[in-house]
Design a protein around this motif. Structure first.
Motif, short mmCIF file in Angstrom:
data_model
loop_
_atom_site.label_atom_id
_atom_site.label_comp_id
_atom_site.label_asym_id
_atom_site.label_seq_id
_atom_site.Cartn_x
_atom_site.Cartn_y
_atom_site.Cartn_z
N SER A 223 -2.08 -8.77 -3.26
CA SER A 223 -1.78 -8.16 -4.56
C SER A 223 -1.80 -9.22 -5.66
N ARG A 454 -7.95 -4.54 9.12
CA ARG A 454 -7.39 -4.56 7.77
C ARG A 454 -6.17 -5.47 7.78
N VAL A 456 -2.41 -5.64 6.22
CA VAL A 456 -1.38 -4.91 5.48
C VAL A 456 -0.20 -5.86 5.26
N GLN A 476 0.73 12.72 4.72
CA GLN A 476 -0.45 11.88 4.48
C GLN A 476 -0.82 11.08 5.73
N TYR A 491 11.59 0.03 4.12
CA TYR A 491 10.85 -0.45 2.96
C TYR A 491 11.56 -1.70 2.46
N ARG A 545 -5.54 3.78 11.74
CA ARG A 545 -4.34 4.53 11.37
C ARG A 545 -3.31 4.49 12.50
N GLU A 560 3.54 3.34 2.98
CA GLU A 560 2.63 3.23 1.82
C GLU A 560 1.48 2.27 2.09
N GLU A 561 1.79 1.13 2.76
CA GLU A 561 0.75 0.13 3.05
C GLU A 561 -0.31 0.69 3.98
N VAL A 563 -1.04 3.88 4.57
CA VAL A 563 -1.80 4.95 3.88
C VAL A 563 -2.84 4.32 2.94
N LYS A 564 -2.43 3.25 2.24
CA LYS A 564 -3.31 2.60 1.26
C LYS A 564 -4.55 1.98 1.93
N TYR A 565 -4.36 1.34 3.09
CA TYR A 565 -5.46 0.59 3.69
C TYR A 565 -6.21 1.34 4.78
N THR A 566 -5.73 2.54 5.17
CA THR A 566 -6.48 3.27 6.20
C THR A 566 -6.83 4.65 5.69
#
Length: 566
Positions: A223, A454, A456, A476, A491, A545, A560-561, A563-566
């Motif tokens: 990021s 990936r 994460v 999701q 988290y 996933r 969230e991580e 979901v974002k990357y897969t």
């Protein structure tokens, strides 16, 4: 403490029976999770008596160990090493005569210090091992610190007339630009920017000119974070200073340029890849930080599931075939390939790599940087490789039909070929090769395995908090709330340790596709990716996933991580 030498410290502990294998495995896991060096963890947790630990390091390296250090160094001895050299190389002079000098070293594993300082000091340099904390104290007491933050330096510079004149920069000649880049405050500012980025474990540093401002951003754990922006008048001197360090043409601001900077910061060698790009409001410069320590990682330290680890180890020991790692830019493909090469990097194996550019220099491997300007493409390098009698070949990336065809030809004539592709998942690699124009029967007969990966972000250990995720988030991920049972989700709340991001460090998630006879048949029949994927899932392949879910349920990363990357 000795950050780039994880493997050496582990081997030392094994050789001298300082710690058992279970403890070493736990240390590696903590090192992966926190980024703290294994040596620092051993000392901090008092797993080995301090004096014994440092004495064994000295013995292994064939160096002197100084258990007792003076409270201070005499002015005559301290003056033999400049403040710049002492801080940059992490050394303090202990004693000296007319021909030689003994230096206490924060990182005694870094042999480059001896070469560089022998030349700079014009004396024979001998390193001495001691407690790094006590060396650090001597360093602070005798050599003025340059630990000012970016904010402090910028506020000081704000009051001074520094930087580019208000005249049109295009009217400045090369001498004017070089003079600006050579101003003391500019040199110090650039040094602090680089040191701060490396201290924060940034992977990239961005210098971006806009119409009314000049931004500096660091990419940490994938990021981007914005730093205090310098004045717009500092844009040209800062970018010019970086170009001077990278041996680029400072007068040329109309075309992109690429270069490299090699520095030693805090006693640690750092390699920076530099890319400049002309934009509407000046040159944008991006530095990629290449951590030489990263490639020392054993493949078992990459956090892969056991079955994937065993699969890769088996593939790279095969006499021929193709192994492809796939994923987007910055997903750790190169690190995985280098770690795989380390398994077979022995004196009886000839290894050749073609890279664009060579990211890490590895002992025992012939590495060739491709150069499109002179026609040295991946395909051209590969053709020459086949006349160099290699056993294992690594191709940075299969970008076109020619490279793909020569890679397959090499694998069919008794070579193991490792390479990368940009696809979303492992089965997609097969389709990509077919789309390039490779005959399906050639893919079926040469491809051995594909690894999709990936990176994460890990949840920060210091502010990890359990919570109940909303049903929409679970949807999701394709999780039925009924199936969760007593599992907890976590988290990161945000704390000073993780710059209030909630994340610290990264881990890989993997999708391992091993070619089987039934999958080879589907490839020959030009089956769509979906059909190949379905067959692979039937045979036990875990998707990215699914592997992400493993990391979520282990409390290592957030929903969230994944979901974002897969």
């Amino acid at each position: 403490m000795f950050e780039a030498h994880t493997q050496a410290i582990l081997e030392l502990c094994r050789e001298h029976h300082l710690l058992d294998e279970k403890t070493l495995a736990e240390l590696q896991e903590e090192h992966r999770a926190t980024g703290v060096s294994i040596a620092a963890i051993i000392v901090e947790q008092k797993l080995v008596e301090k004096a014994e630990f440092f004495a064994k390091i000295a013995q292994t390296l064939g160096l002197e160990y100084a258990e007792e250090l003076p409270a201070s160094i005499s002015g005559d001895i301290a003056s033999l090493v400049t403040s710049h050299h002492a801080r940059n190389y992490g050394v303090v002079p202990l004693r000296a005569d007319a021909h030689s000098i003994d230096l206490l070293a924060l990182d005694p594993f870094n042999a480059q210090v001896i070469d560089d300082l022998t030349f700079a000091l014009r004396k024979d340099v001998r390193l001495v091992v001691a407690d790094p904390e006590r060396i650090q104290t001597l360093l602070k007491n005798h050599y003025a610190e340059e630990d000012a933050s970016l904010d402090e330096i910028l506020s000081k510079m704000g009051a001074e007339e520094i930087g580019a004149p208000t005249a049109n920069p295009d009217e400045l000649n090369a001498n004017d630009i070089e003079a600006m880049a050579g101003q003391g405050p500019i040199i110090k500012l650039v040094n602090v920017i680089l040191a701060e980025a490396i201290r924060n474990k940034a992977s990239d540093i961005h210098f971006e000119p806009f119409e009314h401002e000049f931004k500096i951003r660091y990419r940490i754990d994938g990021s981007l974070y914005e730093m205090s922006p310098p004045g717009k008048n500092l844009a040209l001197p800062i970018t010019s200073r970086i170009k001077v360090l990278a041996n680029l043409n400072i007068a040329e601001r109309r075309i992109p340029q690429d270069g490299r900077i090699k520095l030693t910061i805090g006693g640690r060698p750092v390699d920076l890849r530099v890319s400049s790009l002309p934009t509407q409001f000046g040159e944008s410069v991006v530095l990629r930080v290449l951590d030489q320590g990263a490639v020392q990682l054993d493949i078992s330290q990459l956090g892969m599931p056991e079955d994937v680890l065993e699969g890769i180890a088996e593939i790279v020991k095969r006499p021929n075939g193709i192994f492809i790692v796939t994923g987007p830019t910055g997903s750790g493909k190169t690190t995985t390939l280098y770690s795989a090469l380390r398994i077979v990097n022995t004196p009886d194996i000839k290894l050749l790599t073609a890279e664009d550019p060579v990211e890490y220099e590895i002992e025992g491997i012939m590495q060739v940087p491709v150069n499109h300007a002179v026609g040295l493409t991946f395909a051209a390098a590969l053709r020459s490789f086949l006349r160099q009698d290699p056993d294992v070949i690594m191709v940075g990336e299969i970008r076109d039909l020619e490279t793909a065809q020569i890679s397959i030809q090499a694998s069919l004539t008794g070579h193991l070929v490792l390479s990368t592709l940009h696809t979303n998942d492992a089965p997609g690699a097969v389709t990509r090769l077919v789309d390039m124009g490779v005959e399906p029967f050639l893919i079926a007969s040469s491809l051995e395995a594909v690894l999709a990966q990936r990176l994460v972000r890990r949840i920060c250990k210091d502010c990890r908090t359990a919570y109940e995720p909303p049903a929409t988030l679970l949807q999701q991920l394709g999780i039925d709330p009924v199936d969760i049972g007593n599992r907890e989700f976590f988290y990161g709340k945000g704390c000073p340790t993780c710059n209030n991001s909630g994340y610290k460090g990264r881990l890989g998630i993997y999708e391992w596709l091993r070619m089987s006879e039934s999958i080879r048949d589907l490839v020959v029949q030009r089956a769509p990716t979906l059909v190949v994927k379905q067959k692979a899932l039937e045979q036990g392949m875990r998707t990215l996933r699914d592997d992400g879910l493993r990391a979520i349920f282990d409390g290592i990363t957030s929903i969230e991580e994944v979901v974002k990357y897969t």
